[in-house]
Design a protein around this motif. Structure first.
Motif, short mmCIF file in Angstrom:
data_model
loop_
_atom_site.label_atom_id
_atom_site.label_comp_id
_atom_site.label_asym_id
_atom_site.label_seq_id
_atom_site.Cartn_x
_atom_site.Cartn_y
_atom_site.Cartn_z
N GLN A 1 0.83 -1.20 0.00
CA GLN A 1 0.00 0.00 0.00
C GLN A 1 0.86 1.25 0.00
OE1 GLN A 1 -3.41 0.17 2.63
NE2 GLN A 1 -2.99 2.31 3.06
N ILE A 2 1.95 1.23 0.75
CA ILE A 2 2.87 2.37 0.76
C ILE A 2 3.43 2.60 -0.64
CG2 ILE A 2 5.10 3.20 1.59
CD1 ILE A 2 4.36 1.83 4.29
N LEU A 3 3.83 1.51 -1.30
CA LEU A 3 4.32 1.65 -2.67
C LEU A 3 3.24 2.20 -3.59
CD1 LEU A 3 6.38 -1.64 -3.11
CD2 LEU A 3 7.25 0.70 -2.83
N TYR A 4 2.01 1.75 -3.40
CA TYR A 4 0.88 2.22 -4.19
C TYR A 4 0.70 3.73 -4.02
CZ TYR A 4 -4.17 3.35 -4.46
OH TYR A 4 -5.38 3.94 -4.66
N HIS A 5 0.78 4.23 -2.81
CA HIS A 5 0.60 5.65 -2.55
C HIS A 5 1.74 6.49 -3.13
CE1 HIS A 5 -3.03 5.61 -0.26
NE2 HIS A 5 -2.55 4.79 0.64
N LEU A 6 2.89 5.89 -3.34
CA LEU A 6 4.03 6.64 -3.87
C LEU A 6 4.05 6.69 -5.39
CD1 LEU A 6 6.78 5.40 -1.39
CD2 LEU A 6 5.55 7.59 -1.36
N GLU B 1 2.90 7.64 -9.23
CA GLU B 1 2.38 8.86 -9.84
C GLU B 1 1.02 8.66 -10.48
OE1 GLU B 1 5.20 10.72 -12.42
OE2 GLU B 1 6.83 10.48 -10.98
N ARG B 2 0.69 7.41 -10.80
CA ARG B 2 -0.60 7.11 -11.43
C ARG B 2 -1.29 6.00 -10.66
NH1 ARG B 2 1.36 5.64 -17.27
NH2 ARG B 2 2.20 4.10 -15.89
N PRO B 3 -2.58 5.85 -10.86
CA PRO B 3 -3.31 4.78 -10.17
C PRO B 3 -2.80 3.40 -10.58
CG PRO B 3 -4.84 6.29 -11.27
CD PRO B 3 -3.45 6.66 -11.71
N ILE B 4 -2.86 2.48 -9.65
CA ILE B 4 -2.55 1.10 -9.99
C ILE B 4 -3.82 0.47 -10.55
CG2 ILE B 4 -0.74 0.87 -8.26
CD1 ILE B 4 -2.77 -0.62 -6.49
N PRO C 1 -3.64 14.98 -1.75
CA PRO C 1 -2.86 14.84 -3.00
C PRO C 1 -2.41 13.38 -3.17
CG PRO C 1 -1.77 16.33 -1.43
CD PRO C 1 -3.02 15.86 -0.80
N GLY C 2 -2.43 12.94 -4.40
CA GLY C 2 -1.95 11.60 -4.70
C GLY C 2 -2.97 10.50 -4.53
N GLN C 3 -4.17 10.83 -4.11
CA GLN C 3 -5.21 9.81 -3.99
C GLN C 3 -5.85 9.63 -5.36
OE1 GLN C 3 -5.91 7.80 -1.68
NE2 GLN C 3 -5.08 8.69 0.17
N PHE C 4 -6.16 8.39 -5.68
CA PHE C 4 -6.73 8.11 -6.99
C PHE C 4 -8.14 7.56 -6.81
CE2 PHE C 4 -2.11 7.21 -7.23
CZ PHE C 4 -1.75 8.32 -7.95
#
Length: 157
Positions: free
Chosen positions: A77-82, A84-87, A154-157
């Motif tokens: 999840q940490i990697l997901y939040h880092l 630049e685009r949605p997974i 910021p950064g939420q998809f």
């Protein structure tokens, strides 16, 4: 509290990020803390020691497995939040399924009500399907509840 402190919207990965997550797994695996425990480590040790006295080894392992999956997917999840685009949706669903924390809670629900469900019953396909449905409901309810707050970050998809 640990989830909110270590996982939700981690902006910067620090040298302690991995250590914080592995500390949780180490408490479950080794039944002890590190010389300088991180936040929540002593409380988790206390909980685990109490559960080890109350539950069979197999039943404690159900709880432990859920907690280990939570900590492991927390790193994802940490990697997901880092990013630049949605997974992808399937990756999100995998991560979300385990970061809900529901598996460890469901593992304890039967013991708190009427005694532990036997492995033969617990691992039946219909019971596991029910556990997945319950987990999905918990995840969806949490996501709906937190949507407005998270959508503004910021950064939420």
């Amino acid at each position: 509290m640990v989830d909110d402190l270590f996982l939700d919207r981690v902006e910067i990965v620090t040298p302690n990020t991995l250590s914080n997550l592995t500390a949780i797994i180490d408490v479950v695996d080794f039944n002890c803390t590190r010389p300088e425990p991180v936040y929540g480590e002593l409380a988790l040790l206390d909980i685990c020691q109490s559960l080890r006295q109350l539950l069979s080894a197999e039943h404690f392992e159900r709880f432990a497995q859920g907690l280990k999956l939570w900590a492991t997917t927390a790193g994802l999840q940490i990697l997901y939040h880092l990013q630049e685009r949605p997974i992808g949706v399937s990756q999100y669903e995998f991560i979300r399924r385990h970061t809900s924390g529901a598996k460890s809670c469901l593992a304890l629900a039967d013991a708190s009500n009427c005694g532990p469900v036997s492995p033969e019953e617990f691992y039946r396909p219909d019971v596991q399907r029910f556990c997945r449905y319950t987990n999905n409901i918990i995840c969806l309810a949490n996501d709906i509840h937190s949507f407005i707050v998270e959508a503004r970050q910021p950064g939420q998809f």
